[in-house]
Scaffold this active site. Structure first.
Site, PDB file in Angstrom:
ATOM      1  N   GLU A 157      50.283 135.001  30.378  1.00 34.77           N
ATOM      2  CA  GLU A 157      49.382 134.003  30.974  1.00 34.77           C
ATOM      3  C   GLU A 157      49.694 133.997  32.461  1.00 34.77           C
ATOM      4  OE1 GLU A 157      47.100 132.508  29.373  1.00 34.77           O
ATOM      5  OE2 GLU A 157      47.692 132.693  27.280  1.00 34.77           O
TER       6      GLU A 157
ATOM      7  N   CYS B 173      47.214 126.824  37.170  1.00 39.57           N
ATOM      8  CA  CYS B 173      46.687 128.194  37.161  1.00 39.57           C
ATOM      9  C   CYS B 173      45.176 128.263  37.047  1.00 39.57           C
ATOM     10  CB  CYS B 173      47.323 128.951  36.012  1.00 39.57           C
ATOM     11  SG  CYS B 173      47.087 128.118  34.430  1.00 39.57           S
TER      12      CYS B 173
ATOM     13  N   GLU C 246      45.602 134.012  45.019  1.00 33.48           N
ATOM     14  CA  GLU C 246      45.946 132.694  44.500  1.00 33.48           C
ATOM     15  C   GLU C 246      46.844 131.971  45.509  1.00 33.48           C
ATOM     16  OE1 GLU C 246      48.794 132.417  41.191  1.00 33.48           O
ATOM     17  OE2 GLU C 246      47.295 131.178  40.194  1.00 33.48           O
TER      18      GLU C 246
ATOM     19  N   LYS D 294      63.513 130.465  28.498  1.00 34.02           N
ATOM     20  CA  LYS D 294      64.043 130.548  29.867  1.00 34.02           C
ATOM     21  C   LYS D 294      63.151 129.742  30.806  1.00 34.02           C
ATOM     22  CE  LYS D 294      63.523 133.058  33.406  1.00 34.02           C
ATOM     23  NZ  LYS D 294      63.608 131.918  34.357  1.00 34.02           N
TER      24      LYS D 294
HETATM   25  P1  NAD Z   1      56.917 133.425  38.689  1.00 27.71           P
HETATM   26  O1  NAD Z   1      56.194 134.586  38.117  1.00 27.71           O
HETATM   27  O2  NAD Z   1      57.678 133.608  39.930  1.00 27.71           O
HETATM   28  O3  NAD Z   1      57.953 132.861  37.611  1.00 27.71           O
HETATM   29  C1  NAD Z   1      57.581 132.452  36.320  1.00 27.71           C
HETATM   30  C2  NAD Z   1      58.761 132.575  35.391  1.00 27.71           C
HETATM   31  O4  NAD Z   1      59.063 133.953  35.203  1.00 27.71           O
HETATM   32  C3  NAD Z   1      60.045 131.949  35.923  1.00 27.71           C
HETATM   33  O5  NAD Z   1      60.775 131.439  34.833  1.00 27.71           O
HETATM   34  C4  NAD Z   1      60.757 133.144  36.555  1.00 27.71           C
HETATM   35  O6  NAD Z   1      62.153 132.954  36.633  1.00 27.71           O
HETATM   36  C5  NAD Z   1      60.400 134.239  35.589  1.00 27.71           C
HETATM   37  N1  NAD Z   1      60.367 135.596  36.132  1.00 27.71           N
HETATM   38  C6  NAD Z   1      59.984 135.983  37.369  1.00 27.71           C
HETATM   39  N2  NAD Z   1      60.038 137.338  37.463  1.00 27.71           N
HETATM   40  C7  NAD Z   1      60.409 137.794  36.251  1.00 27.71           C
HETATM   41  C8  NAD Z   1      60.618 139.099  35.709  1.00 27.71           C
HETATM   42  N3  NAD Z   1      60.437 140.205  36.437  1.00 27.71           N
HETATM   43  N4  NAD Z   1      61.000 139.208  34.413  1.00 27.71           N
HETATM   44  C9  NAD Z   1      61.173 138.099  33.664  1.00 27.71           C
HETATM   45  N5  NAD Z   1      61.016 136.847  34.124  1.00 27.71           N
HETATM   46  C10 NAD Z   1      60.628 136.695  35.402  1.00 27.71           C
HETATM   47  O7  NAD Z   1      55.812 132.280  38.810  1.00 27.71           O
HETATM   48  P2  NAD Z   1      55.978 130.822  39.412  1.00 27.71           P
HETATM   49  O8  NAD Z   1      55.850 130.896  40.872  1.00 27.71           O
HETATM   50  O9  NAD Z   1      57.185 130.156  38.825  1.00 27.71           O
HETATM   51  O10 NAD Z   1      54.704 130.110  38.751  1.00 27.71           O
HETATM   52  C11 NAD Z   1      53.474 130.083  39.340  1.00 27.71           C
HETATM   53  C12 NAD Z   1      52.583 131.169  38.742  1.00 27.71           C
HETATM   54  O11 NAD Z   1      52.401 130.956  37.349  1.00 27.71           O
HETATM   55  C13 NAD Z   1      51.190 131.146  39.336  1.00 27.71           C
HETATM   56  O12 NAD Z   1      50.781 132.455  39.611  1.00 27.71           O
HETATM   57  C14 NAD Z   1      50.343 130.558  38.227  1.00 27.71           C
HETATM   58  O13 NAD Z   1      48.991 130.916  38.272  1.00 27.71           O
HETATM   59  C15 NAD Z   1      51.008 131.080  37.025  1.00 27.71           C
HETATM   60  N6  NAD Z   1      50.650 130.262  35.862  1.00 27.71           N
HETATM   61  C16 NAD Z   1      49.816 130.771  34.906  1.00 27.71           C
HETATM   62  C17 NAD Z   1      49.425 129.991  33.832  1.00 27.71           C
HETATM   63  C18 NAD Z   1      48.512 130.509  32.774  1.00 27.71           C
HETATM   64  O14 NAD Z   1      48.513 129.951  31.688  1.00 27.71           O
HETATM   65  N7  NAD Z   1      47.738 131.542  33.024  1.00 27.71           N
HETATM   66  C19 NAD Z   1      49.905 128.687  33.723  1.00 27.71           C
HETATM   67  C20 NAD Z   1      50.729 128.198  34.725  1.00 27.71           C
HETATM   68  C21 NAD Z   1      51.115 128.994  35.785  1.00 27.71           C
END
Ligand code: NAD
Length: 480
Positions: A253, A287, A386, A179
């Site tokens: 992650e 991240c 963040e 997804k």
């Molecule tokens: P987000 O959590 O809003 O979304 C990430 C993904 O999860 C999207 O595909 C979203 O549609 C899905 N999603 C959101 N809520 C969900 C739920 N309740 N159940 C299932 N799926 C859900 O994050 P974002 O704004 O798209 O990405 C940025 C974030 O990702 C930042 O916090 C960043 O630090 C983190 N990130 C972490 C890593 C790592 O490896 N630790 C790497 C890259 C990004």
């Protein structure tokens, strides 16, 4: 160029979506439409899970294949991805604003490098090991694929983060429902084309572009055996709660607020290219970036001056331009969020030494100037939360013990870096930092070693042999 898709890639073929919703994709730089794709509805996710389930449960299917046979299919897949490398980089840059020079090093290469890497790791790790049983006879310890995997990824490095999951999952013999985030779906369709060209068996990879509700539906679907999630800590907690209720294995992650510790012997001015990768890569939308810069109090003014000169000299521009170092943020929402943090930083008494606004020559696109905050206390909101934009906070410390204490005083525990003329000294400090990874005089992910977070930054890890093991289930067969 406009990209328009009418079908979803599920069960090895392009099928008309059950739902009628569509996802419109816009350019982060021009705000113009890049195209649109069908949005997967719950009915589509049902079909995707059923296809992945059937492919996994087939007694003669993917999971039952020899490692060598899967390896051949994965070789074809890697070749199909390699052909599309440049296109992956360009699509990602257009959608999320990633400078193309970074996209070429990450998004273009992720699939073509990680797929063969994990196929090789799987081939070199024997699926069965026979041990002498401590109570007589022997025990066969098997590494079996964990099953049907729901892989949920964010928009910031959509291809890299997909392949952190897809490559080990496929190598282990799992089947996958991917997804992607709604902001970056076009590259996922390109990935589907590579799956099709490589003739992976139907149902081994299924793609359901959709938002968070659909993600939540997928996480709790009874046909899913494991969830591999990358995203924000807030969403990660929800995913973890659901997986806890279901006792479903999950890898998370999540976010970070890492420290870049500048020791008193560091030649910061001579290390700025590496410092950029560790603190501002991808417009701050990475991240693991060290967004809290810890500077020795005795050299605080000099460090702030070096960072100010550097940040104000970075080239802001169209992400598709080779020379661009800082592109736009992914969306208006993200820019609003970053600007909100800048306002909060000022309100709490920090001082901006450069940046703090939108570049004057850009009236379109979600640009924010690289911004340096001085006089930041580690308790300030901009040092705790963040931001996910090009905003760095410089925090003073008195001695190394205090630097370590400040670095560890965070809800997060993802990454970090130490800057010093003495590698051994840097390593000694690195050992004291409570994070999943850390670099000395640079920060570059090593695909051969585990990457993950502690505390609010996640659970489990990806990459390396450990990242393969995350998609395997151990089973002991006793032979008395
Ligand atoms: P987000 O959590 O809003 O979304 C990430 C993904 O999860 C999207 O595909 C979203 O549609 C899905 N999603 C959101 N809520 C969900 C739920 N309740 N159940 C299932 N799926 C859900 O994050 P974002 O704004 O798209 O990405 C940025 C974030 O990702 C930042 O916090 C960043 O630090 C983190 N990130 C972490 C890593 C790592 O490896 N630790 C790497 C890259 C990004």
């Amino acid at each position: 160029m406009q990209h328009r898709y009418e079908s979803l890639f599920i069960g090895g073929r392009w099928r008309k979506p059950v739902g009628t919703g569509r996802i419109e994709v816009t350019s982060a730089c021009t705000e113009e439409s890049l195209g649109s794709v069908p949005e997967a509805a719950e009915g589509d996710i049902e079909l995707a899970v059923a296809a992945a389930r059937e492919a996994f449960d087939d007694p003669a299917g993917w999971a039952s294949w020899s490692q060598a046979r899967r390896g051949e299919a994965l070789e074809r897949f890697a070749a199909a991805l390699a052909k599309r490398g440049e296109e992956f980089a360009r699509l990602v840059s257009g959608q999320n604003g990633m400078p193309i020079s970074i996209g070429r090093m990450t998004e273009a290469l992720a699939g073509q490098l990680l797929v063969p890497l994990f196929a090789g790791l799987a081939e070199s790790t024997s699926a069965e090991e026979t041990r002498a049983s401590l109570v007589g006879g022997s025990t066969v310890v098997r590494r079996e694929p964990v099953g049907v995997v729901a892989a949920i990824v964010p928009w910031n490095f959509p291809q890299s983060l997909t392949f952190f999951k897809l490559a080990p999952a496929l190598a282990a013999g799992c089947t996958v429902i991917l997804k992607p985030a709604p902001e970056t779906v076009l590259d996922a369709f390109l990935l589907a084309e590579a799956v099709e060209e490589a003739e992976l068996p139907p149902g081994v990879v299924n793609i359901v572009p959709a938002g968070r509700e659909a993600g939540a539906f997928l996480v709790r679907h009874p046909g899913v055996d494991k969830v591999a999630f990358t995203g924000s800590t807030d969403a990660g907690r929800k995913v973890a709660a659901e997986c806890g209720r279901l006792l479903r294995p999950v890898t998370l992650e999540l976010g970070g607020k890492s420290a870049a510790i500048v020791l008193d012997d560091a030649d910061l001015a001579g290390q700025l290219p590496a410092f950029f990768s560790a603190t501002l890569l991808n417009n701050g939308q990475t991240c693991y970036l060290g967004t809290r810069i810890l500077a020795p109090r005795s050299q605080y003014g000099t460090v702030v001056d070096v960072l100010t000169g550097w940040a104000s000299s970075l080239q802001i521009g169209d992400p598709l331009d080779e020379a661009t170092q800082i592109g736009p943020l992914v969306s208006r929402r993200q820019r609003d969020r970053v600007e909100g943090y800048i306002a909060k930083g000022l309100a709490e008494g920090a001082r901006i030494t450069t940046g703090g606004g939108r570049p004057a020559d850009r009236d379109r696109g979600w640009f924010v100037q690289p911004t340096i905050f001085a006089d930041v206390d580690n308790s300030a909101t901009i040092a705790r939360e963040e931001i996910f934009g090009p905003v760095l906070s410089v925090i003073a410390y008195d001695d190394v013990d205090q630097a370590v204490a400040i670095a560890n005083d965070s809800d997060y525990g993802l990454a970090g870096s130490v800057w010093t003329a003495d590698r051994e000294r840097g390593l000694a400090v690195a050992r004291r930092i409570r994070t999943g990874s850390i670099g000395v005089n640079g920060y570059t992910l090593d695909p051969g070693s585990p990457f993950g977070g502690v505390k609010a930054s996640g659970l489990g890890c990806e990459l390396g042999p450990e990242g393969l093991a995350a998609f395997q289930q151990l089973k002991s067969v006793y032979l008395p």
